[in-house]
Design an enzyme around this catalytic site. Structure first.
Site, short mmCIF file in Angstrom:
data_model
loop_
_atom_site.label_atom_id
_atom_site.label_comp_id
_atom_site.label_asym_id
_atom_site.label_seq_id
_atom_site.Cartn_x
_atom_site.Cartn_y
_atom_site.Cartn_z
N GLY A 289 -6.98 -6.76 -3.54
CA GLY A 289 -6.76 -8.08 -2.98
C GLY A 289 -5.48 -8.72 -3.49
N ALA A 290 -5.37 -10.06 -3.29
CA ALA A 290 -4.09 -10.77 -3.53
C ALA A 290 -2.99 -10.02 -2.80
CB ALA A 290 -3.80 -10.91 -5.02
N VAL B 145 7.15 -0.55 -1.26
CA VAL B 145 7.72 -1.67 -0.50
C VAL B 145 8.29 -2.66 -1.52
CG1 VAL B 145 7.23 -3.53 1.13
CG2 VAL B 145 6.07 -1.32 1.37
N SER C 145 4.15 -6.51 -6.01
CA SER C 145 2.94 -6.34 -6.80
C SER C 145 2.19 -7.65 -6.84
CB SER C 145 3.30 -5.93 -8.24
OG SER C 145 2.17 -6.06 -9.08
N HIS D 190 0.82 -3.96 0.61
CA HIS D 190 -0.53 -3.59 1.06
C HIS D 190 -0.59 -3.48 2.58
CE1 HIS D 190 -1.64 -5.79 -2.82
NE2 HIS D 190 -2.25 -4.64 -2.99
N ASP E 200 2.01 3.04 -7.55
CA ASP E 200 1.06 3.50 -8.57
C ASP E 200 1.05 5.04 -8.49
OD1 ASP E 200 -0.23 0.79 -9.42
OD2 ASP E 200 -0.09 0.75 -7.25
P1 AMP Z 1 -3.73 -2.80 -5.73
O1 AMP Z 1 -4.26 -3.91 -4.91
O2 AMP Z 1 -2.65 -3.21 -6.67
O3 AMP Z 1 -4.80 -1.95 -6.35
O4 AMP Z 1 -2.99 -1.84 -4.71
C1 AMP Z 1 -3.68 -1.30 -3.61
C2 AMP Z 1 -2.84 -0.23 -2.98
O5 AMP Z 1 -1.60 -0.80 -2.56
C3 AMP Z 1 -2.49 0.89 -3.96
O6 AMP Z 1 -2.52 2.13 -3.26
C4 AMP Z 1 -1.09 0.54 -4.38
O7 AMP Z 1 -0.33 1.65 -4.81
C5 AMP Z 1 -0.54 -0.04 -3.10
N1 AMP Z 1 0.63 -0.89 -3.36
C6 AMP Z 1 0.69 -1.97 -4.17
N2 AMP Z 1 1.94 -2.46 -4.20
C7 AMP Z 1 2.69 -1.67 -3.38
C8 AMP Z 1 4.06 -1.65 -2.98
N3 AMP Z 1 4.94 -2.55 -3.44
N4 AMP Z 1 4.46 -0.70 -2.12
C9 AMP Z 1 3.58 0.23 -1.65
N5 AMP Z 1 2.28 0.27 -1.99
C10 AMP Z 1 1.84 -0.67 -2.83
#
Ligand code: AMP
Length: 286
Positions: free
Chosen positions: A32-33, A177, A186, A38, A151
């Protein structure tokens, strides 16, 4: 507004119906957030599948005792609107008790890949990730699941899990991205003060310097790591690691890199820990 389910059984029933109708499911797990990174994953899933489901779940088992679980940003209503706009068909937003009932005892580990990068600094983190993603995969039965290359170690762990457990799921690793100035998007960027946000540009600046040197023929792992570290050490509060490693096994490279190598960074700006990486010889220039 997009439908949201909180019960695992209801989520599974929706996914079962889709598969029974012959539709391929694309799955995007998130905490989320949500930001445009995403949403790019959701659009990529949409391009690969007939129906897209996303999870919004701040997974307690992947946070250490002194990490930011309780203050992690949460905005389910905003997330639902963003997911709908990106073409997502259903949101799964379970409680922790739904994912980890009191009799829950099973954990999934991809131990060799935990030795490197974030593994030693975040004990138990990748076990938490592999466990929760495994649970989601069993509820969804996706044809495709999309993860971000930001990640990078998480993606490597999940690729290994899918391979080793013979899961019939295609894992897509989506490029990072970035904001206009190069900072990887992030959810944790929201924690940064304006000064820290400015300083955090050093991460992509360092990686860009390494990419440029690599393009000019520099191959020494130490030299490449030093180019990455120089702008960061000047502005970060601390650097957890700058690692030059095999892009598949994550094993650190000493001596010269070949035609493809990962450079991964974790650094802290105030209390905020940020990640970035590039695969030399593979990723587009920053
Ligand atoms: P998270 O919500 O941080 O657990 O991220 C969820 C998914 O989004 C994970 O697969 C992350 O690697 C991906 N993600 C987060 N930030 C980015 C970004 N800047 N570019 C590409 N994928 C992202």
């Amino acid at each position: 507004m997009i439908s949201t389910v909180v019960a695992a059984a209801e989520f599974r029933a929706f996914c079962d119906l889709q598969r029974a109708a012959g539709r391929r499911i694309g799955f995007v797990p998130t905490m989320g957030a949500l930001h445009d990174g995403h949403l790019a994953l959701v659009r990529a899933a949409k391009a690969e599948a007939d129906v897209v489901v996303a999870s919004v779940f701040v997974n307690p088992t992947q946070f250490g005792p002194n990490e930011d679980f309780s203050k992690y940003p949460r905005d389910l209503d905003g997330d639902r609107a963003k997911l709908a706009s990106a073409g997502c068909d259903l949101v799964f937003a379970p409680t922790a008790a739904e994912m980890y009932p009191t009799n829950d005892v099973t954990r999934v580990r991809v131990a060799p890949l935990e030795q490197f990068l974030c593994g030693p600094i975040r004990p138990g983190h990748f076990e938490g990730v592999a466990t929760v993603v495994s649970k989601f995969f069993h509820l969804v039965g996706p044809a495709t699941a999309v993860f971000g290359r930001k990640d990078y170690q998480q993606l490597a762990v999940l690729r290994a899990m899918v391979r080793d457990l013979f899961l019939p799921i295609t894992i897509v690793g989506h490029p990072i991205v970035r904001e206009a100035d190069g900072l990887a998007m992030s959810s944790r960027n929201a924690y940064l003060t304006p000064t820290q946000r400015h300083n955090a540009q050093a991460l992509s600046q360092g990686l860009r310097a390494a990419q440029q040197a690599f393009a000019q023929g520099v191959r020494g792992a130490d030299e490449l790591a030093a180019l990455v570290t120089a702008p960061i050490v000047a502005v970060a509060d601390s650097i957890d690691y700058v690692s030059v490693a095999d892009a598949d096994t994550l094993v650190p490279i000493s001596g010269d890199v070949g035609n493809r190598a990962l450079i991964a960074i974790a650094a802290r700006f105030g209390g905020t820990r940020l990640l970035d990486n590039v695969v030399l010889g593979e990723d587009a220039p920053l």
